[in-house]
Scaffold this motif. Structure first.
Motif, PDB file in Angstrom:
ATOM      1  N   PHE A  86      -0.857 -40.814 -39.809  1.00 23.96           N
ATOM      2  CA  PHE A  86      -0.357 -40.731 -38.435  1.00 23.96           C
ATOM      3  C   PHE A  86       0.719 -41.785 -38.172  1.00 23.96           C
ATOM      4  N   SER A  87       1.877 -41.313 -37.729  1.00 25.34           N
ATOM      5  CA  SER A  87       2.910 -42.239 -37.245  1.00 25.34           C
ATOM      6  C   SER A  87       2.523 -42.706 -35.849  1.00 25.34           C
ATOM      7  N   ALA A  88       3.254 -43.692 -35.318  1.00 25.76           N
ATOM      8  CA  ALA A  88       2.966 -44.175 -33.965  1.00 25.76           C
ATOM      9  C   ALA A  88       3.158 -43.056 -32.940  1.00 25.76           C
ATOM     10  N   ASP A  89       4.155 -42.174 -33.158  1.00 22.64           N
ATOM     11  CA  ASP A  89       4.364 -41.049 -32.238  1.00 22.64           C
ATOM     12  C   ASP A  89       3.203 -40.063 -32.291  1.00 22.64           C
ATOM     13  N   ALA A  90       2.684 -39.826 -33.502  1.00 24.43           N
ATOM     14  CA  ALA A  90       1.548 -38.919 -33.638  1.00 24.43           C
ATOM     15  C   ALA A  90       0.316 -39.482 -32.930  1.00 24.43           C
ATOM     16  N   VAL A  91       0.102 -40.794 -33.061  1.00 28.12           N
ATOM     17  CA  VAL A  91      -1.029 -41.423 -32.379  1.00 28.12           C
ATOM     18  C   VAL A  91      -0.874 -41.287 -30.864  1.00 28.12           C
ATOM     19  N   LEU A  97      -1.087 -31.022 -31.581  1.00 29.96           N
ATOM     20  CA  LEU A  97      -0.205 -30.868 -32.724  1.00 29.96           C
ATOM     21  C   LEU A  97       0.765 -32.049 -32.733  1.00 29.96           C
ATOM     22  N   ALA A  98       0.975 -32.657 -33.909  1.00 25.51           N
ATOM     23  CA  ALA A  98       1.880 -33.800 -34.027  1.00 25.51           C
ATOM     24  C   ALA A  98       2.642 -33.718 -35.338  1.00 25.51           C
ATOM     25  N   SER A  99       3.774 -34.370 -35.387  1.00 24.69           N
ATOM     26  CA  SER A  99       4.555 -34.435 -36.621  1.00 24.69           C
ATOM     27  C   SER A  99       3.844 -35.327 -37.627  1.00 24.69           C
ATOM     28  N   GLY A 100       4.027 -35.006 -38.921  1.00 22.60           N
ATOM     29  CA  GLY A 100       3.453 -35.823 -39.976  1.00 22.60           C
ATOM     30  C   GLY A 100       4.358 -36.980 -40.342  1.00 22.60           C
ATOM     31  N   THR A 101       4.089 -37.585 -41.476  1.00 18.97           N
ATOM     32  CA  THR A 101       4.867 -38.742 -41.913  1.00 18.97           C
ATOM     33  C   THR A 101       6.133 -38.345 -42.656  1.00 18.97           C
ATOM     34  N   VAL A 102       6.290 -37.051 -42.978  1.00 22.77           N
ATOM     35  CA  VAL A 102       7.521 -36.531 -43.587  1.00 22.77           C
ATOM     36  C   VAL A 102       7.969 -35.339 -42.750  1.00 22.77           C
ATOM     37  N   PRO A 103       9.251 -34.960 -42.813  1.00 16.43           N
ATOM     38  CA  PRO A 103       9.739 -33.879 -41.948  1.00 16.43           C
ATOM     39  C   PRO A 103       8.969 -32.574 -42.110  1.00 16.43           C
ATOM     40  N   ALA A 104       8.638 -32.189 -43.337  1.00 10.19           N
ATOM     41  CA  ALA A 104       7.969 -30.910 -43.567  1.00 10.19           C
ATOM     42  C   ALA A 104       6.449 -31.077 -43.544  1.00 10.19           C
ATOM     43  N   GLU A 105       5.921 -31.691 -42.488  1.00 12.31           N
ATOM     44  CA  GLU A 105       4.476 -31.845 -42.341  1.00 12.31           C
ATOM     45  C   GLU A 105       4.124 -31.881 -40.864  1.00 12.31           C
ATOM     46  N   ARG A 106       3.057 -31.199 -40.519  1.00 14.95           N
ATOM     47  CA  ARG A 106       2.527 -31.226 -39.171  1.00 14.95           C
ATOM     48  C   ARG A 106       1.030 -31.512 -39.247  1.00 14.95           C
ATOM     49  N   ILE A 107       0.536 -32.191 -38.217  1.00 10.23           N
ATOM     50  CA  ILE A 107      -0.881 -32.539 -38.131  1.00 10.23           C
ATOM     51  C   ILE A 107      -1.491 -31.758 -36.966  1.00 10.23           C
ATOM     52  N   VAL A 108      -2.466 -30.900 -37.278  1.00  9.64           N
ATOM     53  CA  VAL A 108      -3.227 -30.190 -36.248  1.00  9.64           C
ATOM     54  C   VAL A 108      -4.560 -30.929 -36.118  1.00  9.64           C
TER      55      VAL A 108
END
Length: 472
Positions: free
Chosen positions: A383-388, A401-412
């Motif tokens: 988790f990046s700070a934005d995802a947190v 839903l949040a962005s992952g640590t690389v562009p082609a990744e999402r965290i559900v």
């Protein structure tokens, strides 16, 4: 006094509202736990190959991305100890002398376990030495004087560990289990005894002579550096080119055929071989062809680099055929990100429709992971700070839903736990500071209201008297 009473009446002993303190405490200390699925390119599936029309359209929409930057051709002459060293001659005798002076550097020195008995005078020491010659042991002599093994043990030492040079010489001249003759010392006469010898382990000269020769050459090159610098400057002053100077002084120039402002060649590879390359490139982009530039001085007396700007290739628009491979790679990256985003949104919709997280993950061939003790503004694992920050926008048991640590990744994710720790002493101090800030705000608001109702006037006569104006 009146002012103090008014200030005390307005803000004295202001207690911050409990709601405010609770909100501040929760914001700073709240921790969250989540269960989540990391959706990457594999989960999204392969991106179909694009048509030429699609690539052309993508290129047309992103032409500036594929624009060729301005390039510059540079000739450089680096004067460093490493550049001079191959031309420095070092005699074999000098290499051998350097080896003999530094043998400890090429291995481990001899170590000995040494015992010592100190006598108050030379006669006592000689009597003890005679007894040892007659058959008594060193330990028996020590025991007769009331000394334990610990009292006489100096440990396992190298020669330099023994401060007294006479004792060191004696201890490292004795054979194993040998005892010295009485040695005059600073605190009396001394007998030393050797109980163990660990021989020195030294690399032979033949194994290290090449390394020593290079080091000596480098050292001499450093001393010659300033003389060479002056010679190059003299040649530059006479109008010689860097190539002519290099040939005359036995040096070599390096030509960078094309480098952009960021220090990369047309393939995108970073120029690394030239010393001080960042300063050289910056200087080359700040000058014009034919203009003599100042040399770059390398840090830590590492040398100098002279350079000439030979040619400027202006920035230009690249045609599609020239950058087709780059366009394809960029298009594929963008489409992969879109596919990952679409897949993640699909999984989120399934969760919001009521399907369990484990079932959704299993159907997609993904793994459910967990994370604990997440805090606002702090990146953690996946988790990046934005995802947190997005996690803290979702209520308990809610999905997001949040962005992952690389562009082609999402965290559900699903928020599975919310914990608010007890108030700490530091937070209690923060509450006191909030109270002080409220007091200050109230007083400032009161003063602002008074000014708006009463106004402000200046008694010029009193002001002049106060500052001493108009007096002789």
């Amino acid at each position: 006094m009146l002012r103090q009473q008014i200030a005390s009446a307005l803000g004295g002993d202001v207690a911050p509202p409990a709601v405010l303190l609770d909100a501040a405490h929760r914001y700073e200390s709240e921790q969250r736990a989540v269960a989540y699925i990391a959706v990457g390119a594999t989960a999204a599936g392969a991106v179909p190959s694009p048509t030429d029309e699609q690539l052309q359209a993508f290129f047309n929409a992103h032409k500036i991305t594929f624009r060729a930057p301005e390039y510059r051709k540079i000739t450089a002459l680096a004067l460093t100890p490493a550049a001079l060293a191959p031309w420095v001659q070092v005699a074999d005798a000098d290499v051998k002398a350097a080896y003999d002076r530094n043998t400890a550097r090429f291995g481990t020195p001899e170590r000995r376990a040494v015992q010592q008995i100190v006598f108050s005078n030379a006669d006592e020491a000689q009597q003890a030495a005679d007894k040892i010659k007659a058959g008594e042991t060193f330990d028996q002599i020590a025991a007769a004087r009331g000394l334990s093994p610990k009292d006489i043990d100096l440990g396992t030492v190298v020669r330099s560990d023994l401060i007294d040079p006479k004792i060191a010489e004696a201890a490292f001249s004795l054979p194993l289990d040998g005892t010295s003759a009485p040695i005059p010392g600073a605190f009396g006469s001394v007998l030393v005894h050797v109980t163990k010898i660990d021989p020195a382990q030294i690399q032979p000269f033949e194994q290290v002579q090449d390394v020593l020769r290079k080091e000596l050459a480098l050292d001499r090159a450093r001393r010659e550096l300033l003389d060479k610098h002056d010679s190059i400057e003299d040649e530059r002053g006479s109008g010689a080119t860097l190539a002519e100077i290099a040939q005359k002084l036995g040096l070599q120039t390096e030509t960078i055929d094309a480098v952009d402002r960021s220090g990369r060649d047309p393939t995108g590879a970073e120029i690394r071989d030239l010393p001080g390359v960042a300063d050289v490139v910056a200087g080359a982009f700040a000058t014009r062809p034919g203009v003599e530039t100042e040399p770059v001085q390398l840090p830590q007396n590492g040398g100098y680099v002279w350079y000439d700007l030979n040619e400027v290739t202006p920035a230009r628009e690249r045609p599609f055929d020239e950058v087709r491979d780059q366009v394809l790679a960029r298009w594929t990256e963008d489409e992969t990100v879109k596919a990952v985003d679409a897949k993640a949104k699909q999984l989120l919709a399934e969760l919001q429709a009521g399907q369990p997280l484990v079932q959704v993950a299993t159907s997609a061939g993904l793994e459910v992971k967990t994370a604990q003790n997440l805090q606002r503004g702090r990146a953690a694992s996946d988790f990046s700070a934005d995802a947190v920050a997005k996690i803290f926008d979702v209520p308990l048991n809610g999905f997001g839903l949040a962005s992952g640590t690389v562009p082609a990744e999402r965290i559900v994710f699903q928020v599975t736990g919310i914990t608010v720790p007890q108030v700490t002493p530091a937070e209690q101090q923060a509450a006191a500071r909030i109270g002080q800030q409220i007091e200050t705000d109230l007083l400032l608001q009161y003063l602002a209201q008074l000014r708006s109702q009463i106004g402000v006037s200046v008694n010029e006569r009193l002001l002049q008297q106060a500052i001493g104006a108009g007096t002789n």
